[in-house]
Scaffold this active site. Structure first.
Site, PDB file in Angstrom:
ATOM      1  N   LEU A 380     161.438 120.269  18.676  1.00 27.29           N
ATOM      2  CA  LEU A 380     162.459 120.753  17.745  1.00 27.29           C
ATOM      3  C   LEU A 380     161.932 120.796  16.316  1.00 27.29           C
ATOM      4  O   LEU A 380     162.314 121.665  15.540  1.00 27.29           O
ATOM      5  CB  LEU A 380     163.694 119.847  17.809  1.00 27.29           C
ATOM      6  CG  LEU A 380     164.522 119.903  19.096  1.00 27.29           C
ATOM      7  CD1 LEU A 380     165.659 118.902  19.025  1.00 27.29           C
ATOM      8  CD2 LEU A 380     165.066 121.303  19.338  1.00 27.29           C
ATOM      9  N   GLY A 383     159.671 115.695  11.395  1.00 28.37           N
ATOM     10  CA  GLY A 383     160.343 115.236  10.193  1.00 28.37           C
ATOM     11  C   GLY A 383     159.654 114.043   9.576  1.00 28.37           C
ATOM     12  O   GLY A 383     158.518 113.696   9.914  1.00 28.37           O
ATOM     13  N   SER A 384     160.358 113.396   8.659  1.00 27.57           N
ATOM     14  CA  SER A 384     159.778 112.283   7.930  1.00 27.57           C
ATOM     15  C   SER A 384     159.578 111.062   8.807  1.00 27.57           C
ATOM     16  O   SER A 384     158.741 110.219   8.508  1.00 27.57           O
ATOM     17  CB  SER A 384     160.677 111.926   6.741  1.00 27.57           C
ATOM     18  OG  SER A 384     161.979 111.596   7.193  1.00 27.57           O
ATOM     19  N   LYS A 402     163.214 111.273  19.840  1.00 27.76           N
ATOM     20  CA  LYS A 402     162.469 111.245  18.575  1.00 27.76           C
ATOM     21  C   LYS A 402     161.325 110.247  18.716  1.00 27.76           C
ATOM     22  O   LYS A 402     161.543 109.055  18.939  1.00 27.76           O
ATOM     23  CB  LYS A 402     163.396 110.847  17.422  1.00 27.76           C
ATOM     24  CG  LYS A 402     162.713 110.914  16.060  1.00 27.76           C
ATOM     25  CD  LYS A 402     163.696 110.573  14.943  1.00 27.76           C
ATOM     26  CE  LYS A 402     164.722 111.674  14.784  1.00 27.76           C
ATOM     27  NZ  LYS A 402     164.126 112.907  14.220  1.00 27.76           N
ATOM     28  N   ASP A 500     167.550 108.680   4.029  1.00 23.77           N
ATOM     29  CA  ASP A 500     166.802 109.934   4.241  1.00 23.77           C
ATOM     30  C   ASP A 500     167.763 111.122   4.289  1.00 23.77           C
ATOM     31  O   ASP A 500     167.739 111.917   5.225  1.00 23.77           O
ATOM     32  CB  ASP A 500     165.996 109.851   5.534  1.00 23.77           C
ATOM     33  CG  ASP A 500     164.880 110.900   5.588  1.00 23.77           C
ATOM     34  OD1 ASP A 500     164.617 111.537   4.550  1.00 23.77           O
ATOM     35  OD2 ASP A 500     164.286 111.079   6.660  1.00 23.77           O
TER      36      ASP A 500
END
Length: 690
Positions: A380, A383-384, A402, A500
């Site tokens: 997907l 990210g951070s 994730k 975040d």
């Protein structure tokens, strides 16, 4: 026009039902399914309504590519099936290719009916109470098309059949772990470069096997054999097999043979007695270790079951290869497999743990690490915190996995942080539900609900070419309100900082008031890394508050700053992460250097009395006079949030109130007074649904 959108799914559903009705399977298959359900007690009420097409029943999948439809898959995991599968039922589904009855309470031997399915490709019976030997019919080649056989976590005994793979040339995965199998491992099971050479997944861990591991099986990882104290040899490098001691040579002289025999017989008796005693003590010690190990396994399993109740809807993979077509893993599936398998050797310590509310009215997941290894997946985004994958499990249920990177927290700290975040999300619809985690030495995974609407960032900054539908003012204000409500809930009800906040972490739903923030409260898992803007933990890419320039952790005030930047992003249509290099940077400081961040740029434009230049051109073209007034009012809220001094910023609950007043024209909106937009107390107690 937007209010008529639900008619489209209804139309598609009606169309699909009509197609299924036109291609219903033969009456023989329909009767076989009804006989199976009637003869097998089940705790969960299945939607097998005789007035509906058979192919629309829960867990039943058909091949309707031709006029003669047929049942090809049956998925009933975790539905509370009890007892023995009645004979003469499933065997009537002659074209069945995938059968999953895992995580039920089926008893007795492996159902004889399944051995009469010549086209069966995948058989999942793990997590039941099956007993007896591994069916000799498997070794006799009664399932020549079988590719995946999973009999893990049952009570099977006896030996591994010596000719298990002779009649199954297509077998790619064989999982027999967590049973009571004994004896040695036959070398013929994978040897000779024949049928067994296709085997990709093999696991016989936590049985009672002994003896040397055949060389043909040594290519599998050590965790495939752990929990069998009697096994030795490669790949168990810490348990080499003892070398046989050579018998002493020499021929006795004539006349001395009878004397030596007489003398040696007494020594032999003593040696045999001592050896038998030592062997008995060793056997007792091994038995005690096995019993203690099994007791510890059952204790840990009971503790895990106390946290996560049995599922109302099982989640299992269709095939270990990651799809129903028998193809190979996608690259994304391999990434998830590598992530999870890196810690699978400690399966009893490193397991998938479910968190948050799993009771009545909430989603109840009960898949395991093995299922994630075989799920079909796609990336997907990165990210951070790490890389996110969309994982589709057996029943079509979708979750987000994730894969975290650079985690610094120990196991206990990690678990406490994730459980606190999940508890916060379970109480509010503007936070993405966090469902579970996996922690091992090398890999840390999070499991979340999948929201198919995409992120605010992609919706706002996606392709602006011909045919794009702009994000209107109402949608933007509703997104702002959702973000503010999610942050306010974390701050006021939990005392936690999000850490975040950014547009890529605000995920959209069809209900405009149910957009949800993700990646919340996880900054405690990572070391402070202010220099890694946009990578690692913490806020970066234009959302970082000025006071976070040093290594301090995110605070409630820094959350409000990031929320203000998000509001400016909605107003200007500009991405904070790329603002410094945008083509319009000449307005920043007159020199075109592009050195100012988004808040400072907005301040400079307003100071020059060019306020109209701030707003997104798409909003200005589509907006009315009233909307322009609301845009100015929301701009004032955003500028208050991005104040340089933390103490000058409003609290998150104040931001919610101010945004509500902007939307309502001065009248405060609450979630309870929004009429059909607001969720009832019962709906909010159930939590969001992916």
């Amino acid at each position: 026009m937007a209010r008529r959108a639900p008619a489209l799914p209804a139309l598609l559903l009606a169309l699909s039902l009509s197609l299924l009705a036109a291609a219903d399977p033969p009456e023989r298959e329909r009767s076989a399914l009804q006989a199976f359900l009637t003869g097998t007690p089940h705790e969960r009420q299945l939607q097998w309504n005789t007035s509906l097409p058979t192919c629309s029943w829960t867990g039943v999948r058909c091949d309707a590519s031709t006029n003669n439809a047929t049942v090809t898959e049956l998925h009933l995991p975790g539905v509370g099936l009890v007892g023995v599968v009645p004979n003469g039922t499933l065997s009537q589904l002659h074209n069945l290719q995938v059968l999953s009855l895992r995580d039920n309470r089926l008893q007795g031997p492996v159902p004889h009916d399944v051995l009469a399915l010549p086209r069966l490709r995948a058989l999942y019976l793990q997590g039941n109470l099956l007993s007896g030997d591994v069916p000799p019919g498997l070794a006799a080649g009664m399932l020549p098309a079988l590719e995946h056989l999973v009999l893990s976590r049952n009570q099977l005994s006896g030996t591994v059949p010596e000719k298990l793979l002779v009649g199954m040339p297509r077998l790619r995965s064989l999982l027999l772990d967590g049973n009571r199998l004994s004896g040695g491992l036959p070398a013929a099971s994978v040897g000779g470069g024949g049928a067994g050479s296709r085997l990709e997944v093999f696991n016989v861990s936590f049985n009672d096997l002994d003896g040397p591991i055949p060389a043909s099986l040594a290519r599998f990882p050590p965790d495939s054999f752990e929990g069998n104290p009697g096994l030795c040899g490669k790949p168990l490098v810490d348990r080499p097999c003892p070398s046989p001691s050579p018998s002493p040579g020499g021929v006795p002289a004539p006349g001395e043979d009878s004397k030596k025999k007489h003398k040696l017989s007494g020594a032999a008796v003593v040696a045999i007695a001592v050896g038998c005693g030592a062997a008995a003590l060793l056997a007792l010690l091994l038995l005690a270790l096995c019993l203690a190990h099994r007791y510890r396994r059952h204790s840990e399993a009971a503790s895990a079951d106390a946290k996560a109740t049995p599922p109302t809807r099982g989640l299992t993979p269709s095939t270990p290869s990651g799809d129903l077509t028998g193809g190979d893993f996608t690259s994304s599936s391999k990434d998830i497999s590598a992530a999870a398998a890196a810690g699978a050797g400690g399966a009893e310590r490193s397991r998938l743990v479910f968190v948050g509310k799993q009771g009545r009215g909430h989603l109840r997941y009960s898949f395991d690490l093995e299922d994630l290894l075989r799920a079909s997946a796609e990336v997907l985004g990165k990210g951070s915190l790490g890389t996110s994958y969309k994982a589709v499990l057996e029943e079509g249920t979708t979750v987000v996995v994730k894969r975290l990177r650079d985690v610094a927290a120990a196991r206990r700290e990690f678990a406490a942080c994730v459980e606190a975040a999940a508890a916060a999300a379970a109480e509010h619809r503007n936070l993405v539900p966090l469902r579970g985690y996996y922690y091992s030495k090398d890999e840390k995974l999070l499991v979340l609900d999948y929201l198919p609407g995409g992120s605010l960032s992609s919706r706002l900054h996606g392709s602006r070419g011909t045919g794009r539908t702009p994000m209107d003012w109402e949608a933007r204000t509703r997104a702002a309100l959702c973000a503010a409500r999610g942050v306010a809930h974390l701050h006021t009800a939990q005392g936690l900082a999000h850490g975040d906040i950014k547009s890529s972490n605000l995920l959209l739903r069809p209900d405009p008031d149910a957009a949800a923030l993700s990646d919340y409260c996880l900054h405690q898992l990572f070391p402070p890394a202010p220099a890694r803007s946009g990578s690692g933990a913490g806020v970066g890419g234009g959302y970082r508050a000025p006071e976070l320039a040093d290594a301090r952790r995110p605070t409630l005030a820094s959350d409000v700053y990031a929320l203000g930047v998000l509001l400016l992003e909605l107003l200007t249509g500009r991405s904070p992460a790329h603002h410094a290099s945008s083509s319009g940077s000449g307005l920043l400081d007159g020199g075109g250097s592009g050195a100012l961040d988004l808040p400072r740029w907005v301040q400079s434009v307003v100071r020059e009395e060019w306020t109209a230049e701030v707003f997104d051109a798409e909003l200005v073209r589509a907006g009315s006079g009233a909307a322009e007034e609301e845009m100015v009012a929301l701009l004032q809220v955003a500028m208050a949030c991005v104040s340089t001094a933390p103490d000058a910023r409003p609290g998150a609950h104040d931001v919610v109130r101010m945004v509500e007043e902007v939307i309502s024209g001065g009248r405060t909106i609450t979630e309870e007074s929004e009429g059909t937009r607001g969720a009832s107390e019962e709906e909010r107690s159930r939590g969001p649904t992916p």
